[in-house]
Motif scaffolding. Sequence first.
Motif, mmCIF file in Angstrom:
data_model
loop_
_atom_site.group_PDB
_atom_site.id
_atom_site.type_symbol
_atom_site.label_atom_id
_atom_site.label_comp_id
_atom_site.label_asym_id
_atom_site.label_seq_id
_atom_site.Cartn_x
_atom_site.Cartn_y
_atom_site.Cartn_z
ATOM 1 N N THR A 49 -6.593 -12.354 -5.818
ATOM 2 C CA THR A 49 -7.387 -13.180 -6.725
ATOM 3 C C THR A 49 -7.386 -12.569 -8.124
ATOM 4 O O THR A 49 -7.740 -11.390 -8.281
ATOM 5 N N PRO A 50 -6.994 -13.332 -9.158
ATOM 6 C CA PRO A 50 -7.012 -12.786 -10.521
ATOM 7 C C PRO A 50 -8.405 -12.291 -10.896
ATOM 8 O O PRO A 50 -9.414 -12.844 -10.454
ATOM 9 N N GLY A 51 -8.448 -11.231 -11.686
ATOM 10 C CA GLY A 51 -9.731 -10.699 -12.138
ATOM 11 C C GLY A 51 -10.423 -9.812 -11.123
ATOM 12 O O GLY A 51 -11.582 -9.447 -11.301
ATOM 13 N N HIS A 52 -9.719 -9.469 -10.053
ATOM 14 C CA HIS A 52 -10.314 -8.647 -8.997
ATOM 15 C C HIS A 52 -9.507 -7.378 -8.760
ATOM 16 O O HIS A 52 -8.327 -7.307 -9.077
ATOM 17 N N ARG A 53 -10.177 -6.403 -8.170
ATOM 18 C CA ARG A 53 -9.491 -5.233 -7.656
ATOM 19 C C ARG A 53 -9.315 -5.403 -6.159
ATOM 20 O O ARG A 53 -10.139 -6.043 -5.487
ATOM 21 N N LEU A 54 -8.239 -4.811 -5.655
ATOM 22 C CA LEU A 54 -8.013 -4.775 -4.213
ATOM 23 C C LEU A 54 -8.716 -3.541 -3.660
ATOM 24 O O LEU A 54 -8.586 -2.449 -4.205
ATOM 25 N N VAL A 55 -9.482 -3.706 -2.585
ATOM 26 C CA VAL A 55 -10.179 -2.592 -1.940
ATOM 27 C C VAL A 55 -9.568 -2.380 -0.563
ATOM 28 O O VAL A 55 -9.458 -3.330 0.221
ATOM 29 N N VAL A 56 -9.132 -1.154 -0.270
ATOM 30 C CA VAL A 56 -8.415 -0.873 0.970
ATOM 31 C C VAL A 56 -9.059 0.304 1.693
ATOM 32 O O VAL A 56 -9.420 1.305 1.074
ATOM 33 N N SER A 57 -9.206 0.163 3.005
ATOM 34 C CA SER A 57 -9.758 1.249 3.804
ATOM 35 C C SER A 57 -9.146 1.215 5.197
ATOM 36 O O SER A 57 -8.719 0.157 5.677
ATOM 37 N N THR A 58 -9.096 2.362 5.859
ATOM 38 C CA THR A 58 -8.516 2.409 7.205
ATOM 39 C C THR A 58 -9.368 3.291 8.102
ATOM 40 O O THR A 58 -9.919 4.304 7.663
ATOM 41 N N ALA B 33 0.015 4.420 -11.135
ATOM 42 C CA ALA B 33 0.502 3.659 -9.982
ATOM 43 C C ALA B 33 -0.487 2.568 -9.584
ATOM 44 O O ALA B 33 -0.440 2.060 -8.488
ATOM 45 N N GLY B 34 -1.377 2.207 -10.503
ATOM 46 C CA GLY B 34 -2.312 1.129 -10.194
ATOM 47 C C GLY B 34 -3.420 1.546 -9.252
ATOM 48 O O GLY B 34 -3.937 0.726 -8.504
ATOM 49 N N VAL B 35 -3.781 2.846 -9.281
ATOM 50 C CA VAL B 35 -4.866 3.327 -8.423
ATOM 51 C C VAL B 35 -6.076 3.626 -9.309
ATOM 52 O O VAL B 35 -6.082 4.598 -10.050
ATOM 53 N N GLU B 36 -7.096 2.759 -9.240
ATOM 54 C CA GLU B 36 -8.293 2.975 -10.046
ATOM 55 C C GLU B 36 -9.195 4.000 -9.379
ATOM 56 O O GLU B 36 -9.875 4.766 -10.037
ATOM 57 N N LEU B 37 -9.206 4.007 -8.040
ATOM 58 C CA LEU B 37 -9.992 4.980 -7.264
ATOM 59 C C LEU B 37 -9.192 5.321 -6.019
ATOM 60 O O LEU B 37 -8.847 4.425 -5.237
ATOM 61 N N GLY B 38 -8.867 6.600 -5.844
ATOM 62 C CA GLY B 38 -8.071 7.027 -4.695
ATOM 63 C C GLY B 38 -8.924 7.360 -3.494
ATOM 64 O O GLY B 38 -10.067 6.903 -3.388
ATOM 65 N N PRO B 39 -8.406 8.163 -2.568
ATOM 66 C CA PRO B 39 -9.148 8.491 -1.352
ATOM 67 C C PRO B 39 -10.425 9.271 -1.657
ATOM 68 O O PRO B 39 -10.532 9.913 -2.696
ATOM 69 N N GLY B 40 -11.397 9.218 -0.740
ATOM 70 C CA GLY B 40 -12.609 10.007 -0.890
ATOM 71 C C GLY B 40 -13.870 9.167 -0.889
ATOM 72 O O GLY B 40 -14.953 9.675 -0.638
ATOM 73 N N ASP B 41 -13.742 7.873 -1.180
ATOM 74 C CA ASP B 41 -14.895 6.982 -1.101
ATOM 75 C C ASP B 41 -14.729 6.120 0.152
ATOM 76 O O ASP B 41 -13.879 6.401 0.998
ATOM 77 N N ASP B 42 -15.534 5.073 0.309
ATOM 78 C CA ASP B 42 -15.381 4.236 1.500
ATOM 79 C C ASP B 42 -14.077 3.430 1.462
ATOM 80 O O ASP B 42 -13.578 3.006 2.497
ATOM 81 N N HIS B 126 10.017 7.108 -3.471
ATOM 82 C CA HIS B 126 9.921 5.645 -3.471
ATOM 83 C C HIS B 126 8.739 5.130 -4.285
ATOM 84 O O HIS B 126 8.447 3.937 -4.268
ATOM 85 N N GLY B 127 8.044 6.039 -4.966
ATOM 86 C CA GLY B 127 6.960 5.619 -5.863
ATOM 87 C C GLY B 127 5.805 4.951 -5.159
ATOM 88 O O GLY B 127 5.188 4.026 -5.685
ATOM 89 N N ILE B 128 5.498 5.413 -3.941
ATOM 90 C CA ILE B 128 4.383 4.819 -3.196
ATOM 91 C C ILE B 128 3.276 5.872 -3.074
ATOM 92 O O ILE B 128 3.556 7.041 -2.803
ATOM 93 N N ALA B 129 2.017 5.467 -3.307
ATOM 94 C CA ALA B 129 0.894 6.415 -3.357
ATOM 95 C C ALA B 129 0.017 6.292 -2.115
ATOM 96 O O ALA B 129 -0.334 5.192 -1.700
ATOM 97 N N LEU B 130 -0.338 7.440 -1.552
ATOM 98 C CA LEU B 130 -1.280 7.470 -0.423
ATOM 99 C C LEU B 130 -2.681 7.202 -0.967
ATOM 100 O O LEU B 130 -3.182 7.943 -1.797
ATOM 101 N N VAL B 131 -3.327 6.135 -0.509
ATOM 102 C CA VAL B 131 -4.623 5.752 -1.090
ATOM 103 C C VAL B 131 -5.774 5.817 -0.098
ATOM 104 O O VAL B 131 -6.928 5.592 -0.474
ATOM 105 N N GLY B 132 -5.484 6.126 1.158
ATOM 106 C CA GLY B 132 -6.576 6.215 2.124
ATOM 107 C C GLY B 132 -6.060 6.717 3.449
ATOM 108 O O GLY B 132 -4.865 6.622 3.742
ATOM 109 N N GLY B 133 -6.958 7.277 4.237
ATOM 110 C CA GLY B 133 -6.509 7.772 5.525
ATOM 111 C C GLY B 133 -7.676 8.049 6.432
ATOM 112 O O GLY B 133 -8.838 8.054 6.018
ATOM 113 N N ASP B 134 -7.345 8.248 7.695
ATOM 114 C CA ASP B 134 -8.352 8.611 8.680
ATOM 115 C C ASP B 134 -7.676 9.594 9.624
ATOM 116 O O ASP B 134 -6.589 9.312 10.144
#
Lengths: 327, 327
Positions: A49-58, B33-42, B126-134
């Motif tokens: 969705t434009p104007g949004h950030r993507l939030v990802v969690s695992t 790489a388009g990461v506003e907030l990386g791992p460490g939060d929810d 390959h320019g891919i960033a780790l953004v979350g994990g468990d």
Amino acid sequence: MTSPGEFELIQRHVLKSLSGERDGYDRFACADAGVELGPGDDGALLVPTPGHRLVVSTDTSNVDVHFPADAPAHAIGHRALAVNLSDLAAMGATPRWFTLALTLPEADTAWVDAFAEGLHALAHRHGIALVGGDITRGPLSIAITVMGEVPIGQALMRHGGADGDHLLLTGPLGGANAGLKAWQRGERDCKTSALAAYLYPVPRTRLGERLRTCANAAIDLSDGLWADLSHLCRASGLGAELSVPDSAYAPSLASLDANERSQAFWHGGDDYELLVSVAPARLGEAHQAAAALGHELIYIGKLSAHTNAIDGGPDNPGGWRHFGETS
Amino acid sequence: MTSPGEFELIQRHVLKSLSGERDGYDRFACADAGVELGPGDDGALLVPTPGHRLVVSTDTSNVDVHFPADAPAHAIGHRALAVNLSDLAAMGATPRWFTLALTLPEADTAWVDAFAEGLHALAHRHGIALVGGDITRGPLSIAITVMGEVPIGQALMRHGGADGDHLLLTGPLGGANAGLKAWQRGERDCKTSALAAYLYPVPRTRLGERLRTCANAAIDLSDGLWADLSHLCRASGLGAELSVPDSAYAPSLASLDANERSQAFWHGGDDYELLVSVAPARLGEAHQAAAALGHELIYIGKLSAHTNAIDGGPDNPGGWRHFGETS
């Protein structure tokens, strides 16, 4: 390609069960959910969705670690997704899509059907679409990655807390831990509130969405109030002065002795309520947002710049320490 | 919160190792790489590119199912990400972000460090960033979810093949299967081409990006040419007329007898090359795109509306059938 073996058959069954092919409803057909291409190709094609950030969690749920081996398959499906949705709730994100990496030990189609029902009933209620998966053989394990969206600048983060913010719970705590203990004692009636609190936690996604415009910080309570409040304090660079009312304790804790009760409340975890910090000026807005969804926010204290510890915690916090000392 | 147990210590070590804290390089710092907030939060906060679709895929690697228990940790880390990147390549997507659900049996920090190095060396390339994990406890299992992006309308899909399209491989096949057999025979020199083909597959992401503007369809060759070509044919509603040259066979197959050679080529799998279908008018463009990256596309036949089978396949295809009969 040799004739399909037993595991290939169960893979097909899982896909049918997960896709809703069994009950004549195509759960993958989600054009309205921003899914341009669903499962079945090398990847799904999704429409941000434009104007949004993507939030990802695992989050992963493993047998005998995160749930008992004899827990109902329906509850395992529910719970594996619920703990992930709770992370989106804590970010204030609107759930959109998820992937499922399901590792199964054997070809038990009844188990798979019940698992898929529990998973999809929750997915449907929260408007999140299954867009990809991988079904492999091995000890039972469910790794889910959820994706949600939040308007730019509105995400709730742990580090947003400010001096004087009220600390509020979205519901009473300790019930899930009481439920786990009841399960371990042999209780099996999943309709009791204690067992339900453990097996069927309710992720607070709609409340998280409402609170994202009025709260400063949030975290979901998966590890227990003590640990998660410590995370929020550390991230915000503040201490806390607590004053916890009786209403913050789950009713199912009433029958326990004081020590067990304190343990379940502070360290039990698995409740998946949210802890939010709200500036005094926004309290009315926050309470109204909660009330509109039938919730009552429970005040348990304030964030404080006057201490670097958490004052008013449990009398005997076990390995208590200043949160600054934990890594 | 009690004092940290052994598994909590390994979790911290994994996080340090994965974050690059050990070698003084913050792998999580990926603002570019388009990461506003990386791992460490929810959850992580990511910045999708306007005008693009999000491409998502997930693949699990389990010990003793997808790789031998005694495979080098460095190779396990590489391979677990490589098989996921290959899915993005097959969609023509540019890799952006990934999450890691890592289940570990024990606290072996040397293993973890080698695993993280293998994973991150490939991620970096390959320019891919780790953004979350468990990180959880249990039998060794690695579930990765990759996210990539593709300009609207340019994704490569299995169903895009057209009558007369040339079927092209991005490289020779069978080498990974020969490598697996060499490992099973006890060979351990990972620098031999056969072992490397199995332990260190190279995902064709850059080639996939180039081909997305000139190919009609694509699939990655994870299950073996026969199975994956069948998928592409079925999705496109076409048959195929094959004429496979010797150059399509990996050099390491030369020493095998004819039957083993055929088996490895058609059914071996694990090569992670791409199979693409290209209209005759776009062949020049496709070959140029490949040549610019040092690749030579190998012609193995054409898609055809004149048959609903795959003609010119292996002499003895095992459980051969019209692809329409598989589910």
